[in-house]
Scaffold this active site. Structure first.
Site, PDB file in Angstrom:
ATOM      1  N   ASP A   9      22.522 -12.105   2.280  1.00 41.26           N
ATOM      2  CA  ASP A   9      23.699 -11.241   2.279  1.00 41.26           C
ATOM      3  C   ASP A   9      24.150 -11.115   0.817  1.00 41.26           C
ATOM      4  O   ASP A   9      23.585 -11.716  -0.097  1.00 41.26           O
ATOM      5  CB  ASP A   9      24.782 -11.791   3.216  1.00 41.26           C
ATOM      6  CG  ASP A   9      25.786 -10.707   3.605  1.00 41.26           C
ATOM      7  OD1 ASP A   9      25.781  -9.618   2.996  1.00 41.26           O
ATOM      8  OD2 ASP A   9      26.596 -10.942   4.519  1.00 41.26           O
TER       9      ASP A   9
HETATM   10  C1  BGC Z   1      28.193  -7.950   4.523  1.00 39.30           C
HETATM   11  C2  BGC Z   1      26.958  -7.518   5.265  1.00 39.30           C
HETATM   12  C3  BGC Z   1      26.460  -6.200   4.717  1.00 39.30           C
HETATM   13  C4  BGC Z   1      26.256  -6.326   3.227  1.00 39.30           C
HETATM   14  C5  BGC Z   1      25.727  -5.053   2.599  1.00 39.30           C
HETATM   15  C6  BGC Z   1      28.053  -7.860   3.013  1.00 39.30           C
HETATM   16  O1  BGC Z   1      29.261  -8.051   2.379  1.00 39.30           O
HETATM   17  O2  BGC Z   1      28.512  -9.279   4.899  1.00 39.30           O
HETATM   18  O3  BGC Z   1      27.228  -7.421   6.632  1.00 39.30           O
HETATM   19  O4  BGC Z   1      25.291  -5.814   5.362  1.00 39.30           O
HETATM   20  O5  BGC Z   1      27.496  -6.642   2.618  1.00 39.30           O
HETATM   21  O6  BGC Z   1      26.667  -4.069   2.563  1.00 39.30           O
END
Ligand code: BGC
Length: 752
Positions: A289
């Site tokens: 993530d």
């Molecule tokens: C979130 C994810 C997301 C990623 C990309 C993160 O802050 O936790 O769910 O896919 O950002 O945008």
């Protein structure tokens, strides 16, 4: 296990890997955010969406970065997306011969594409208890995302939302393992299409997230640690991943940002490599993530610096780093390989996984799609499906007397801050990350107020909000203006019915953290004052997580929980309230009653026991406002005659169950039939009950059908302290609706 490996692709991957330099391989493991490419990509600014050449040279040609993600400021048209992605493809192919893979959070429809069909969020999709609708919604998302030349989405989210304070409750399919597993698998099938090993140009790769246990933060706050034991982790939190990979063929997984019992998931080789890759024999991609390799050292303190953090993560099994800002990762990982801290074999494995994903998506043969091949983008056909999904997702929590359906010709006062807000209907991940600009972009769609005016006639609708949300930045989502209770109360004088639309406005992730789950003080006061007028009160809950309402619940004659139904939610609600459609949604999460009692429905039996008389009068209670699975209808359904084909089974048997279901009311309707099991006695204290299967049926008034379930005995198993799936001999209670029977399992079975 669904095998999707394709010998041709494997040969191509192996051949390509042989010709690649270490830098090129590491580049494939790197993902940066669009902002790093420079410039501002807004609909009105730089309409040609040109990426500065020097940035392409640095990121793509020099660092050989193989993946880009994210939206810049706001959603873009499919043409603008295509312009961005095609420049990346051209530069990538020129630099390395390998196409780029672009990823976006298309969480409820292609929510970063202007003009796309914005569907209900996953919590609503779970409430439909209709897997066909989940699959269809995912197909629409895939089609419209691919129309934008984007082949990868970071969805479906299958965390179990077990702490209702958590600001990401709405992104998941509720609190239950089976429901998340089943709906997550259906979503993967819809996104990836019929052949996960060879995805066509109308489908995209799914990314299950966030592996795993993210929805159980001890504090209730986003990205904070959980304390889940191994048995629960395997039995409940791992299950959606297992099923969506083994049965749905999911091609990628994103990792939970946090720690469990102190161990960060991003450094957990046991979970990433052993459970996910080896035990499932899975050849997909694990992506971090956002900035989570950095978080290993600067937030979780399990490493001294970034280099150590990279070694931990890559050796644990991470294949791609969502960096997302810096190319340091490339330089540092190369050093780690040269210093023999990260083996070349690990780099080869990670790179092969990324290449395989790109090949499965057909990106080597056709790096770009063409917008004109997607005539159904934003079509009426998709809108009708989105409306159906919204209709089936709304949950009638309470309907005392005959308030609903609303009588035509009654004068309806519509109040509350959620009445006229497309932002509130859609929640976060809509046009922007936090959804704060939705009212500017959701042109042509109806808020609740607009839909009610259209359906019931302008002359019958009075609007006096009483409480409004402040126009504010996305990072202060809870703020309300000075309330004006009096005008709402005055307006109620000329109304026959009051409809108070309350809840939350949009947020997501950490900005949506809440200290208190009660509905805001202003909104509760508004409801109290409106109820004091003596007019019948209908409460509409429009919220991403269940906000507590114990004192105002008794004031309402009827309550509907619409959660976050998307752009067609206003229309769907008006149809339901008018009686054109019938309610069929059910709660995919327990609706709590008290702040000190957040207990999912599959609690241990000992959490709810009667008073034990003696020196100490121990007891335990579970008090919820509405239980998991609750949902009313305008008609009534009667269950009778639940039977099993036998009374004694062996662990490898299948139990065939039949139950009669009759629509005993005078309207047509749909009923979700939920099958639960309870293990009466086991060596590990059993859960009170567990959802094991469900199906949804349409019945005309007076119609009766027989509903059948085939339940393998092995699905009654739990995970024991040795990590084995075991079904122990003994009695099991199986229940459907008001019916229950007990069956016997004659011996103990252990499964993989
Ligand atoms: C979130 C994810 C997301 C990623 C990309 C993160 O802050 O936790 O769910 O896919 O950002 O945008």
């Amino acid at each position: 296990m669904n095998t999707i490996s394709n010998p041709d692709i494997e040969m191509r991957v192996a051949a390509l890997l042989q010709c690649m330099s270490l830098e090129e391989k590491i580049g494939q493991m790197t993902q940066l955010t669009l902002g790093v490419l420079g410039g501002k990509f807004e609909p009105d600014e730089r309409p040609d969406m040109t990426i500065p050449q020097e940035r392409l040279d640095d990121v793509i040609a020099h660092h050989k970065v193989g993946s880009i993600l994210n939206v810049a400021d706001t959603a873009l048209t499919p043409q603008q997306w295509h312009r961005i992605v095609s420049q990346l493809q051209q530069a990538s192919i020129q630099a390395t011969g390998i196409p780029c893979i672009y990823g976006l959070d298309m969480n409820h429809g292609a929510n970063y594409a202007l003009g796309a069909t914005i569907l209900p969020h996953n919590i609503n999709m779970a409430a439909t208890f209709n897997t066909a609708l989940v699959r269809r919604s995912a197909e629409i998302t895939a089609y419209e995302t691919r129309a934008c030349d984007v082949p990868w989405t970071f969805n479906p989210t299958v965390d179990l939302s077990r702490n209702p304070l958590w600001p990401r409750v709405f992104e998941n399919f509720g609190e239950d393992a089976y429901l998340n597993a089943t709906m997550g698998t259906a979503a993967v099938e819809g996104l990836q299409g019929p052949d996960s090993g060879n995805i066509d140009r109308f489908h995209i790769a799914a990314c299950l997230k966030h592996f795993m246990g993210y929805g159980s933060p001890v504090s209730g706050r986003d990205r904070t640690h959980s304390s889940i034991g191994e048995m629960e982790m395997r039995e409940k939190h791992f299950e959606p991943y297992r099923k969506a990979i083994c049965e749905g063929g999911a091609l990628s997984v994103m990792v939970n940002s946090t720690t469990n019992n102190g161990v960060p998931f991003h450094a957990n080789a046991r979970y990433l490599t052993r459970w996910l890759k080896q035990q499932l024999n899975w050849d997909g991609v694990i992506v971090t993530d956002w900035a989570d390799i950095d978080n290993l050292w600067n937030r979780e303190y399990v490493a001294h610096n970034k280099k150590e953090a990279i070694a931990l993560a890559i050796n644990a099994g991470i294949d791609m780093a969502m960096e997302p800002y810096s190319t340091d990762f490339c330089t540092l990982l190369k050093e780690l390989v040269e210093e023999n801290v990260v083996p070349v074999s690990r780099i080869d494995d990670a790179c092969a996984r990324v290449l395989r994903l790109k090949m499965r998506l057909g990106l080597f043969d056709t790096p770009d799609t063409c917008v004109t091949d997607y005539p159904l983008f934003g079509s009426g056909e998709f809108a009708a499906d989105a409306t159906r999904a919204a209709v089936e997702s709304m949950v009638l929590l309470k309907n005392n007397g005959t308030l609903l359906p609303l009588k035509h010709g009654s004068r309806i006062l519509i109040a509350g801050p959620n009445a006229d807000s497309m932002r509130a209907l859609n929640g976060g991940w809509t046009y922007t990350w936090q959804g704060q600009l939705t009212d500017d972009f959701a042109h042509g769609h109806n808020s609740i107020l607009q839909a009610m005016r259209q359906r019931f006639g302008n002359e019958y609708i009075i609007y006096a909000p009483g409480v409004t949300y402040a126009q504010h930045d996305w990072n202060d989502w809870g703020r309300e203006n000075e309330p004006d209770f009096d005008s709402a109360v005055r307006a109620a004088e000329s109304a026959d019915v009051i409809m108070a639309c309350v809840g939350e406005t949009s947020y997501c992730e950490t900005p949506g953290n809440a200290d208190d789950l009660h509905l805001s003080a202003n909104q509760r006061e508004l409801v109290r004052r409106l109820a004091a007028t003596g007019k019948p009160l209908l409460l509409i809950l429009n919220e991403g997580r269940p906000r507590l309402i114990p004192e105002i619940e008794p004031l309402a004659s009827a309550i509907v929980n619409i959660m976050l139904p998307g752009n067609y939610g206003g229309d769907a609600l008006a149809m339901l309230l008018a009686g054109d459609e019938n309610f069929s949604g059910r709660m995919p999460i327990s609706y709590p009653r008290h702040h000190g009692a957040f207990i999912p429905y599959d609690y241990k039996k000992g959490e709810c026991v009667p008073t034990m008389a003696g020196a100490y009068n121990y007891d335990a209670t579970v008090k919820v406002q509405w239980p998991f699975g609750h949902g009313l209808s305008y008609t009534t359904f009667e269950y009778s005659g639940l039977t099993a084909d036998r009374s004694v089974y062996s662990p490898d048997d299948i139990i065939l169950l039949r139950v009669k279901l009759r629509n005993s009311g005078n309207r047509r309707g749909k009923e979700s039939v939920l099958l639960y099991s309870s293990d009466l006695v086991a060596t590990v204290s059993p859960d009170n009950r567990r959802l094991r299967a469900f199906s949804k049926h349409h019945l005309e008034a007076g119609e009766e059908i027989t509903v059948e379930f085939s339940l393998p005995v092995r699905e009654l198993a739990f995970v024991n302290p040795d990590g084995e799936w075991v079904v122990e001999r003994g009695e099991f209670r199986l229940s459907v609706g008001t019916e229950a029977i007990t069956v016997v399992v004659d011996s103990t079975g252990i499964f993989d």
